[in-house]
Write a protein that holds these residues in place. Structure first.
Motif, PDB file in Angstrom:
ATOM      1  N   ASN A   1      27.560  57.356  23.787  1.00  0.00           N
ATOM      2  CA  ASN A   1      27.513  56.505  23.523  1.00  0.00           C
ATOM      3  C   ASN A   1      27.930  54.932  22.744  1.00  0.00           C
ATOM      4  O   ASN A   1      27.243  55.434  21.496  1.00  0.00           O
ATOM      5  CB  ASN A   1      26.200  55.567  24.143  1.00  0.00           C
ATOM      6  CG  ASN A   1      25.568  56.120  25.263  1.00  0.00           C
ATOM      7  OD1 ASN A   1      26.123  56.759  26.312  1.00  0.00           O
ATOM      8  ND2 ASN A   1      23.810  55.996  25.576  1.00  0.00           N
ATOM      9  N   GLY A   2      29.188  54.593  23.071  1.00  0.00           N
ATOM     10  CA  GLY A   2      29.004  53.494  21.745  1.00  0.00           C
ATOM     11  C   GLY A   2      30.146  54.351  21.121  1.00  0.00           C
ATOM     12  O   GLY A   2      30.866  53.235  20.163  1.00  0.00           O
ATOM     13  N   SER A   3      30.835  55.523  21.729  1.00  0.00           N
ATOM     14  CA  SER A   3      31.456  55.990  20.675  1.00  0.00           C
ATOM     15  C   SER A   3      32.894  55.475  21.302  1.00  0.00           C
ATOM     16  O   SER A   3      34.139  55.880  20.144  1.00  0.00           O
ATOM     17  CB  SER A   3      31.471  57.624  20.910  1.00  0.00           C
ATOM     18  OG  SER A   3      31.302  57.869  22.166  1.00  0.00           O
ATOM     19  N   GLY A   4      33.304  54.650  22.185  1.00  0.00           N
ATOM     20  CA  GLY A   4      34.430  53.984  22.207  1.00  0.00           C
ATOM     21  C   GLY A   4      35.690  54.581  23.485  1.00  0.00           C
ATOM     22  O   GLY A   4      36.522  54.453  23.833  1.00  0.00           O
ATOM     23  N   LYS A   5      34.500  55.470  24.751  1.00  0.00           N
ATOM     24  CA  LYS A   5      35.519  56.335  25.648  1.00  0.00           C
ATOM     25  C   LYS A   5      36.409  54.355  25.926  1.00  0.00           C
ATOM     26  O   LYS A   5      37.155  54.507  27.051  1.00  0.00           O
ATOM     27  CB  LYS A   5      33.995  56.842  26.444  1.00  0.00           C
ATOM     28  CG  LYS A   5      33.479  57.788  25.930  1.00  0.00           C
ATOM     29  CD  LYS A   5      32.487  58.833  26.541  1.00  0.00           C
ATOM     30  CE  LYS A   5      31.439  57.943  26.940  1.00  0.00           C
ATOM     31  NZ  LYS A   5      30.639  58.336  25.764  1.00  0.00           N
TER      32      LYS A   5
HETATM   33  P1  ATP Z   1      28.943  53.993  26.565  1.00  0.00           P
HETATM   34  O1  ATP Z   1      28.955  55.575  27.048  1.00  0.00           O
HETATM   35  O2  ATP Z   1      27.732  53.880  26.380  1.00  0.00           O
HETATM   36  O3  ATP Z   1      29.375  52.969  27.495  1.00  0.00           O
HETATM   37  P2  ATP Z   1      30.986  54.651  25.044  1.00  0.00           P
HETATM   38  O4  ATP Z   1      31.845  55.308  24.507  1.00  0.00           O
HETATM   39  O5  ATP Z   1      32.115  53.717  25.995  1.00  0.00           O
HETATM   40  O6  ATP Z   1      30.608  53.969  25.077  1.00  0.00           O
HETATM   41  P3  ATP Z   1      32.392  51.738  24.148  1.00  0.00           P
HETATM   42  O7  ATP Z   1      31.702  51.014  25.247  1.00  0.00           O
HETATM   43  O8  ATP Z   1      33.955  52.148  24.409  1.00  0.00           O
HETATM   44  O9  ATP Z   1      31.358  53.461  24.006  1.00  0.00           O
HETATM   45  O10 ATP Z   1      32.431  51.512  22.527  1.00  0.00           O
HETATM   46  C1  ATP Z   1      31.943  50.125  22.456  1.00  0.00           C
HETATM   47  C2  ATP Z   1      32.270  50.378  20.714  1.00  0.00           C
HETATM   48  O11 ATP Z   1      32.602  50.165  20.390  1.00  0.00           O
HETATM   49  C3  ATP Z   1      30.603  49.608  19.976  1.00  0.00           C
HETATM   50  O12 ATP Z   1      30.482  50.157  19.262  1.00  0.00           O
HETATM   51  C4  ATP Z   1      31.572  48.447  19.274  1.00  0.00           C
HETATM   52  O13 ATP Z   1      30.743  48.106  17.873  1.00  0.00           O
HETATM   53  C5  ATP Z   1      32.977  48.551  18.818  1.00  0.00           C
HETATM   54  N1  ATP Z   1      33.892  47.827  19.611  1.00  0.00           N
HETATM   55  C6  ATP Z   1      34.240  46.360  20.426  1.00  0.00           C
HETATM   56  N2  ATP Z   1      34.977  45.597  19.694  1.00  0.00           N
HETATM   57  C7  ATP Z   1      34.881  46.207  19.082  1.00  0.00           C
HETATM   58  C8  ATP Z   1      35.983  45.588  18.006  1.00  0.00           C
HETATM   59  N3  ATP Z   1      37.110  44.609  18.365  1.00  0.00           N
HETATM   60  N4  ATP Z   1      36.601  46.268  16.842  1.00  0.00           N
HETATM   61  C9  ATP Z   1      35.177  46.668  16.428  1.00  0.00           C
HETATM   62  N5  ATP Z   1      34.852  47.865  17.190  1.00  0.00           N
HETATM   63  C10 ATP Z   1      34.407  47.294  18.659  1.00  0.00           C
END
Ligand code: ATP
Length: 602
Positions: free
Chosen positions: A33-37
C-alpha cells in the motif's frame, strides 16, 4: 498488443525516470500500500489527456509534480510518455481543414508535461501539439475521455451504475464513435460561429444599406448628368461651329453690301451736287430779265410822258397859231433864245433818257416844264414874237418826236433783248425742269440707299449682339462641359442650317443646360469613389453571406451525416457488445442472461 511502454519522470512519487514495458497482454503491478500503483494508472490518465485533477487525486497541476523527499529535491515538472505500436498505421489525425496528417510512424509516442505554474504541454512524436490533437488521435483508436479503457481500483461500479447518458458515452467511446462526437461538437461550434458571423455581416449590410442607397442615387444622378454633359458637348460643338460660320458669312456679306451701297450713295450725292450747282446759273438770267423788263417799262413810261408832252406842244402850237391868226401883231422871239431853250430841253431829255429811276426822270421832266414855263412867261411879258414862239414850239415838237423815235428804237432793242433772254430762260427752264426731274429721281435713289445703309447698320448691330451671345455661349459651355467644346473649330461643315433650325438647337442646349445645373455635377468624382468603396464592401459582405450560408448548409449536412453514422455504428456496436456481454456474463455468473438495449429518445 498496442501499448508498448510507459515512461514516468517527476510524476507524483516517481521522482526519477521510470520505464514500464508491456510485453504481454496481461501485466501485473504488485506492491505494498502506498507504493505508487495507483500513481502509474494516473500517469496513464495524465498522458492520455485527462483534465479532471480530482480523478488524479489532485487539485492543481502542481500536485502531480514530485514534491521532494528527505534525500531528493522537489521537481519542476512532471512528465509521462506512452508508446504505442503503429505498424498497422491505425493512428489517424487530421488538421483543421479535415485533411489527414501524415503519421507514417511505426511507433506513436505521446508525451504530456505539467509545470509548477500549471502549464501543460502535449508532444506527439517529438512535436508539440494541442490537447485537441491528442484527443483526436486517441479517438481514432477508440480511446476517449470516458475512461472506459481504465477501470481503476473499485471503479467497476462506475460502469455498472452509469446512467443512460454516461453509458452511451462509454459505449460510443469504446466503439470509436467519440471522434464523430468531437466532430459534431466542433461542427456545432463552427455553426454557432458562422451564425454569429452571419448576424454580424447582415447587421453590417443593413447598416450600410441606407448610405449605399443614397450613394447609388447620387451616382445615378451623376451618371445621368455625365450622359447629359456628353450629349451637350456634341450639341455644343455642332451648334458653335454652325454659328461661327454663320457669323463669318454674315459679316462678309454685310461688309461688301455696305461698301457697294456706300459707293452708290457717293455717286448719287455727287450727281445731286452737280444738278444743284447748275441751277444757280439760271437764277442770273432771270435777274437780268427782271432788270431789262424794268428798264423797258420805265422807257415806256418816259415815252408816254413824251407823247403827252408832244400832245401838249402840238396843242400849244395850234393855240399859238390861232392866236397869231387872231392877233395882228405877232410876238417875235429871237432865234437865239429859242435855240437856247431847245438846247436846254434837248439836254434835259437826253438826261432823262439816260436815267432809269422814274423819280429822277420825273424831276428832269419838271425841269423841262419849268424851262417851257419860263419861255411862256417871257412870251407873255414880251407879248411879242408869236411866230417865233410857234417856231420854237415846232422845234420842240421836232425834238420830242426825235426823242420819241429814239426811245422807240431803244425800246425795240430792249424788247428784242427781252424776247431773246426769255427764250433763253425758257430753254434753260426746260433744261432745269429736266434736271429737277433727274434730281428728284436721284433724291429718291439717295433716300433708298440711305435706308438700305440704315438697315445694314441695324443688321450690323444685330450681328454684333449675336456675336456677343456666341462668345458668352462659348464661355458658359466651357464652364459647364469643359474646354473640349473648343474643338468645334476643327469641325467640318458642308451647309449651315437655316436660322430657325439653329435657334431650335440653341433652345435644346438651353434646356439641357438647365437640367444639368439642376442635377449639380460638382463633387461627382468624390461620390463615385465613395460609392465604389461602399459598394465593394457591400459586395464583399454579400459574398461573405453566400459563403456563410453555404458553409452553414454544408455544416448542417455534415452534422446530419455524422449523427446518422453514429446512430448506425452505435446500433451495430451494441449488437457486437451484446454478444460478448452475454458470453462474459455467463462466464462470470456461471449462466444467466444479460443484454444491453438501446432506449430511444433517452
Ligand atoms: P494502495 O495500495 O494503498 O492504494 P498504492 O500502491 O496504490 O497504495 P499510491 O496510492 O499510488 O500507492 O501511492 C501513494 C503514494 O504516493 C503516497 O505515499 C504518496 O505520498 C505518494 N505521493 C503522492 N503524490 C506525491 C507527490 N506529488 N510527490 C511524492 N510523492 C507522492
Amino acid at each position: 498488443m498496442r501499448l508498448q511502454t510507459l515512461e514516468i519522470t517527476g510524476f507524483k512519487s516517481f521522482s526519477k525516470k521510470t520505464s514500464l514495458e508491456f510485453q504481454h497482454p496481461v501485466v501485473c503491478i504488485v506492491g505494498p500500500n502506498g507504493s505508487g500503483k495507483s500513481n502509474v494508472v494516473e500517469a496513464f490518465r495524465f498522458v492520455l489527456g485527462e483534465q479532471s485533477m480530482k480523478s488524479m487525486r489532485g487539485k492543481a497541476g502542481l500536485d502531480l509534480i514530485f514534491k521532494g523527499s528527505k534525500h531528493l529535491p522537489k521537481g519542476t515538472k512532471a512528465s509521462a510518455t506512452i508508446y504505442f505500436n503503429n505498424e498497422d498505421k491505425v493512428f489517424k489525425l487530421s488538421n483543421e481543414g479535415g485533411e489527414e496528417i501524415d503519421l507514417n510512424y511505426d511507433v506513436i509516442s505521446i508525451s504530456r508535461e505539467v509545470y509548477t505554474d500549471g502549464l501543460n504541454k502535449y508532444i506527439l512524436n517529438g512535436t508539440e501539439v494541442r490537447l485537441k490533437d491528442i484527443n483526436n488521435l486517441l479517438a481514432s483508436v477508440n480511446i476517449g475521455s470516458s475512461g472506459h479503457h481504465i477501470i481503476s481500483q473499485g471503479e467497476a461500479d462506475r460502469v455498472l451504475n452509469a446512467n443512460q447518458k454516461d453509458l452511451r458515452e462509454i459505449i460510443e467511446d469504446a466503439l470509436g464513435l467519440k471522434i464523430y462526437q468531437y466532430k459534431i461538437r466542433e461542427t456545432e461550434r463552427k455553426l454557432e460561429r458562422t451564425n454569429e458571423n452571419m448576424k454580424e455581416v447582415s447587421l453590417l449590410r443593413r447598416e450600410n444599406a441606407p448610405h449605399l442607397n443614397f450613394l447609388r442615387k447620387q451616382v445615378e444622378k451623376f451618371e445621368k448628368a455625365k450622359e447629359m454633359q456628353m450629349e451637350l458637348s456634341l450639341l455644343y460643338r455642332v451648334y458653335l461651329k454652325n454659328e461661327s460660320v454663320y457669323l463669318e458669312q454674315e459679316k462678309t456679306t454685310l461688309s461688301s453690301e455696305k461698301n457697294k451701297i456706300s459707293q452708290e450713295l457717293a455717286t448719287i450725292n455727287a450727281k445731286i451736287a452737280e444738278v444743284e450747282e447748275s441751277g444757280e446759273k439760271e437764277n442770273g438770267n432771270i435777274e437780268e430779265l427782271k432788270k431789262l423788263e424794268k428798264a423797258s417799262s420805265e422807257m415806256r413810261a418816259l415815252k408816254g410822258e413824251l407823247d403827252r408832252k408832244l400832245g401838249r406842244i402840238e396843242g400849244m402850237i395850234e393855240m399859238e397859231e390861232r392866236r397869231r391868226d387872231e392877233m395882228p401883231d405877232s410876238v417875235m422871239v429871237s432865234a437865239e433864245e429859242v435855240a437856247t431853250i431847245v438846247l436846254d430841253i434837248n439836254n434835259s431829255i437826253d438826261e432823262a433818257i439816260s436815267k432809269e429811276d422814274i423819280g429822277e426822270i420825273k424831276s428832269i421832266l419838271t425841269n423841262i416844264k419849268n424851262i417851257l414855263g419860263r419861255f411862256n412867261k417871257k412870251e407873255n411879258s414880251q407879248n411879242s414874237g408869236a411866230s417865233s414862239e410857234i417856231e420854237n414850239l415846232k422845234n420842240t415838237q421836232k425834238d420830242i418826236l426825235v426823242q420819241i423815235e429814239a426811245l422807240g428804237k431803244k425800246d425795240d432793242d430792249l424788247s428784242q433783248k427781252i424776247e431773246a433772254l426769255k427764250q433763253e430762260i425758257n430753254q434753260e427752264m426746260e433744261a432745269l425742269r429736266d434736271k429737277e426731274r433727274e434730281k428728284f429721281s436721284f433724291k429718291v435713289k439717295q433716300q433708298e440707299l440711305s435706308s438700305t445703309l440704315d438697315l445694314i447698320s441695324v443688321k450690323e448691330n444685330n450681328l454684333k449682339r449675336e456675336e456677343e451671345a456666341f462668345l458668352n455661349e462659348v464661355k458658359e459651355g466651357t464652364v459647364l462641359v469643359g474646354a473640349e467644346i473648343l474643338s468645334f473649330k476643327n469641325f467640318e461643315v458642308q451647309n449651315i442650317p437655316p436660322r430657325n433650325v439653329q435657334e431650335e438647337e440653341r433652345r435644346k442646349i438651353e434646356r439641357i443646360k438647365m437640367k444639368l445645373e439642376d442635377a449639380g455635377i460638382a463633387g461627382g468624382g468624390e461620390i463615385m469613389k465613395e460609392y465604389n468603396e461602399v459598394s465593394e464592401r457591400d459586395q464583399f459582405l454579400a459574398k461573405e453571406m453566400t459563403d456563410l450560408t453555404e458553409s452553414i448548409n454544408s455544416l448542417q449536412k455534415l452534422m446530419a451525416e455524422l449523427k446518422e453514422k453514429i446512430d448506425k455504428e452505435f446500433k451495430e456496436g451494441v449488437k457486437k457488445i451484446n454478444k460478448e456481454f452475454q458470453e462474459f456474463f455467463r462466464i462470470m455468473f456461471d449462466g444467466g442472461d444479460a443484454s444491453l438495449s438501446v432506449v430511444v429518445d433517452s
